[in-house]
Write a protein that holds these residues in place. Structure first.
Motif, short mmCIF file in Angstrom:
data_model
loop_
_atom_site.label_atom_id
_atom_site.label_comp_id
_atom_site.label_asym_id
_atom_site.label_seq_id
_atom_site.Cartn_x
_atom_site.Cartn_y
_atom_site.Cartn_z
N GLY A 1 -31.48 -5.06 -122.93
CA GLY A 1 -32.03 -5.00 -124.29
C GLY A 1 -33.54 -4.94 -124.29
N VAL A 2 -34.16 -5.69 -123.40
CA VAL A 2 -35.64 -5.69 -123.33
C VAL A 2 -36.15 -4.31 -122.97
CG1 VAL A 2 -37.62 -6.55 -122.05
CG2 VAL A 2 -35.85 -8.13 -122.85
N TYR A 3 -35.57 -3.72 -121.91
CA TYR A 3 -36.08 -2.42 -121.45
C TYR A 3 -35.47 -1.25 -122.24
CZ TYR A 3 -38.50 -4.81 -117.77
OH TYR A 3 -39.35 -5.64 -117.09
N GLY A 4 -34.61 -1.60 -123.16
CA GLY A 4 -34.11 -0.54 -124.04
C GLY A 4 -34.89 -0.45 -125.34
N MET A 5 -35.92 -1.33 -125.50
CA MET A 5 -36.74 -1.28 -126.71
C MET A 5 -37.64 -0.04 -126.69
SD MET A 5 -37.68 -5.28 -127.40
CE MET A 5 -38.46 -5.54 -125.82
N ASN A 6 -38.00 0.40 -127.86
CA ASN A 6 -38.73 1.66 -127.98
C ASN A 6 -40.25 1.48 -128.14
OD1 ASN A 6 -36.42 3.27 -127.83
ND2 ASN A 6 -35.97 2.89 -130.00
N PHE A 7 -40.77 0.39 -127.60
CA PHE A 7 -42.23 0.23 -127.64
C PHE A 7 -42.88 1.27 -126.72
CE2 PHE A 7 -40.82 -4.05 -128.85
CZ PHE A 7 -41.46 -4.15 -130.08
N ARG A 8 -44.03 1.74 -127.13
CA ARG A 8 -44.69 2.80 -126.35
C ARG A 8 -45.38 2.26 -125.12
NH1 ARG A 8 -49.00 7.24 -128.80
NH2 ARG A 8 -49.26 8.43 -126.84
N TYR A 9 -45.98 1.07 -125.23
CA TYR A 9 -46.73 0.53 -124.09
C TYR A 9 -45.95 -0.59 -123.43
CZ TYR A 9 -50.47 3.16 -126.27
OH TYR A 9 -51.21 4.17 -126.81
N MET A 10 -45.12 -0.25 -122.47
CA MET A 10 -44.40 -1.21 -121.62
C MET A 10 -44.72 -0.83 -120.19
SD MET A 10 -40.72 -1.69 -123.54
CE MET A 10 -40.27 -3.03 -122.46
N PRO A 11 -45.41 -1.70 -119.45
CA PRO A 11 -45.96 -1.34 -118.13
C PRO A 11 -44.90 -0.84 -117.15
CG PRO A 11 -46.06 -3.70 -118.47
CD PRO A 11 -45.74 -3.10 -119.81
N GLU A 12 -43.70 -1.46 -117.13
CA GLU A 12 -42.71 -1.09 -116.12
C GLU A 12 -42.05 0.26 -116.39
OE1 GLU A 12 -42.78 -3.91 -117.74
OE2 GLU A 12 -43.08 -5.52 -116.26
N LEU A 13 -42.20 0.77 -117.61
CA LEU A 13 -41.52 2.01 -117.95
C LEU A 13 -42.10 3.21 -117.20
CD1 LEU A 13 -40.98 1.66 -121.82
CD2 LEU A 13 -39.33 1.27 -119.98
N GLU A 14 -43.37 3.15 -116.86
CA GLU A 14 -44.01 4.26 -116.16
C GLU A 14 -43.97 4.11 -114.65
OE1 GLU A 14 -45.00 6.83 -117.77
OE2 GLU A 14 -44.58 5.95 -119.75
N PHE B 1 -22.70 -11.36 -118.03
CA PHE B 1 -23.29 -10.23 -118.72
C PHE B 1 -24.35 -10.63 -119.75
CE2 PHE B 1 -19.99 -7.70 -116.85
CZ PHE B 1 -20.53 -6.42 -116.80
N MET B 2 -24.42 -11.91 -120.08
CA MET B 2 -25.43 -12.33 -121.06
C MET B 2 -26.86 -12.04 -120.58
SD MET B 2 -23.84 -15.84 -122.62
CE MET B 2 -25.43 -16.30 -123.36
N PRO B 3 -27.31 -12.49 -119.36
CA PRO B 3 -28.67 -12.16 -118.92
C PRO B 3 -28.84 -10.66 -118.64
CG PRO B 3 -27.46 -13.27 -117.16
CD PRO B 3 -26.62 -13.38 -118.39
N LEU B 4 -27.74 -10.02 -118.19
CA LEU B 4 -27.83 -8.59 -117.94
C LEU B 4 -28.04 -7.83 -119.25
CD1 LEU B 4 -24.97 -8.11 -115.31
CD2 LEU B 4 -27.33 -8.88 -114.97
N THR B 5 -27.34 -8.28 -120.26
CA THR B 5 -27.53 -7.66 -121.58
C THR B 5 -28.94 -7.90 -122.11
OG1 THR B 5 -25.18 -8.04 -122.05
CG2 THR B 5 -26.60 -7.54 -123.93
N PHE B 6 -29.45 -9.09 -121.81
CA PHE B 6 -30.82 -9.40 -122.23
C PHE B 6 -31.82 -8.45 -121.57
CE2 PHE B 6 -34.79 -11.60 -121.13
CZ PHE B 6 -35.29 -11.83 -122.41
N LEU B 7 -31.69 -8.26 -120.25
CA LEU B 7 -32.60 -7.35 -119.54
C LEU B 7 -32.47 -5.92 -120.05
CD1 LEU B 7 -32.23 -8.66 -115.87
CD2 LEU B 7 -34.17 -9.00 -117.42
#
Length: 357
Positions: A315-328, A307-313
């Motif tokens: 956590g990365v995509y759970g950040m609230n930055f507005r410009y993250m290419p994969e989010l759209e 779960f460590m790398p899964l938690t890392f992933l």
């Protein structure tokens, strides 16, 4: 615990002068039973004595006289019986003190022997001790027992009654051997019961070790320690009889005493073997508990590692930055699940290959 009970019994005699007749056992209301057996090669008689003075008629007879006393809590009766046979007051005191260590004392006209009779209580799962004292004199033998609920001497009485073997033709030293022999033989019955309990403990330990087993292991170790303390001094007792330091022990009885000595050594060896088994079982229990703990920790570590790398992933995509290419991206959610599941499967396969699980 046997040791604490013994200490409490000794407290009763603190500050009293030597020769004080104080019963150190539990308070009893029962009377004392005295049975007289008189015999030789041609006759046998047995009856209950009501008063100690009744034995005086048998004291100087050429036949052998055995008086068995069940119960040692009546100082008046024991004192009268001691006077009839000229017993030292210290001997009478020791008869009433049931915390004596097995021993053999030579008083010239008679030998004073203290033993322990052991029985196994099936309901309580423990050893029940009883002190037995023998006074071996010329043509007479006195035996004193703490309890009045029976003993292991019924075989000797049966042999005397039927005239089986050579016991009716021999002196009281042979009778003393016969009593010692059945007493020691009864040790093996008690040891067999303890051995069965230890075997059941071992099976339970292999099948399903739990915390109740450690309590049963310690209880068995205490019982064996008590057994050892009761039997170990008996070697010196019988050895002193074999050395014939007293003229009351005849040369013809020595081979039989040697046989009893061998049985005592076997009993002591059996106790040592059982103690080693319990020590090994205790170590096995601790190893088993440690192994189970390690197995649990290993599983938890594997789960946490996956779960460590899964938690890392996450956590990365759970950040609230507005410009993250994969989010759209339309298939981003599906892709991250595929990556996470694939990563978990790859890690599991790697752990299995390394035999970490």
């Amino acid at each position: 615990m046997h040791t604490s009970r013994t200490a409490k019994r000794r407290v009763k005699k603190i500050g009293l002068p030597a020769g004080s007749l104080v019963y150190t056992g539990e308070r009893k209301q029962d009377g004392i039973n005295m049975m007289l057996v008189d015999y030789d090669a041609s006759h046998f008689e047995a009856h209950i004595l009501k008063q100690p003075e009744e034995c005086l008629a048998y004291k100087h007879k050429p036949s052998m006289t055995w008086i068995n006393v069940d119960g040692v809590h009546d100082p008046v009766l024991l004192e009268k019986l001691g006077e009839c046979f000229g017993l030292h007051r210290l001997v009478t005191e020791d008869l009433m003190s049931i915390v004596q260590r097995p021993k053999c004392e030579d008083y010239g006209d008679y030998l004073f022997v203290v033993l322990k009779m052991l029985a196994y209580d099936e309901r309580e799962n423990k050893i029940v001790p009883e002190q037995v004292s023998l006074i071996i004199g010329q043509h007479f033998l006195l035996s004193f027992q703490e309890d009045i609920r029976g003993d292991v001497f019924h075989l000797v009485r049966d042999h005397l009654r039927r005239g089986k073997g050579k016991i009716r033709k021999m002196d009281t030293d042979y009778l003393a051997y016969a009593l010692l022999d059945v007493l020691v033989d009864n040790y093996f019955i008690t040891l067999e019961k303890l051995g069965d309990r230890i075997d059941r403990l071992e099976e339970a330990l292999m099948m399903r070790p739990d915390k109740t087993l450690i309590e049963r292991l310690y209880q068995s170790k205490r019982e064996l320690l008590f057994f050892h303390k009761a039997v170990w001094p008996l070697r010196e007792v019988i050895s002193s009889l074999i050395r014939r330091e007293s003229s009351l022990i005849q040369a013809s009885t020595i081979p039989y005493l040697r046989d009893v000595y061998d049985h005592v050594v076997q009993a002591v060896d059996s106790v040592e073997i059982y103690r080693e088994m319990l020590t090994t079982m205790h170590d096995l229990y601790l190893s088993s508990v440690s192994y189970r703990t390690n197995e649990i920790m290993k599983v938890l570590t594997i789960i946490a590692t996956i779960f460590m790398p899964l938690t890392f992933l996450a956590g990365v995509y759970g950040m609230n930055f507005r410009y993250m290419p994969e989010l759209e991206w339309e298939y981003g959610y599906l892709l991250i699940w595929i990556v996470m599941l694939g990563l978990g499967i790859v890690m599991l396969a790697y752990f299995k290959k390394k035999k970490w699980m």
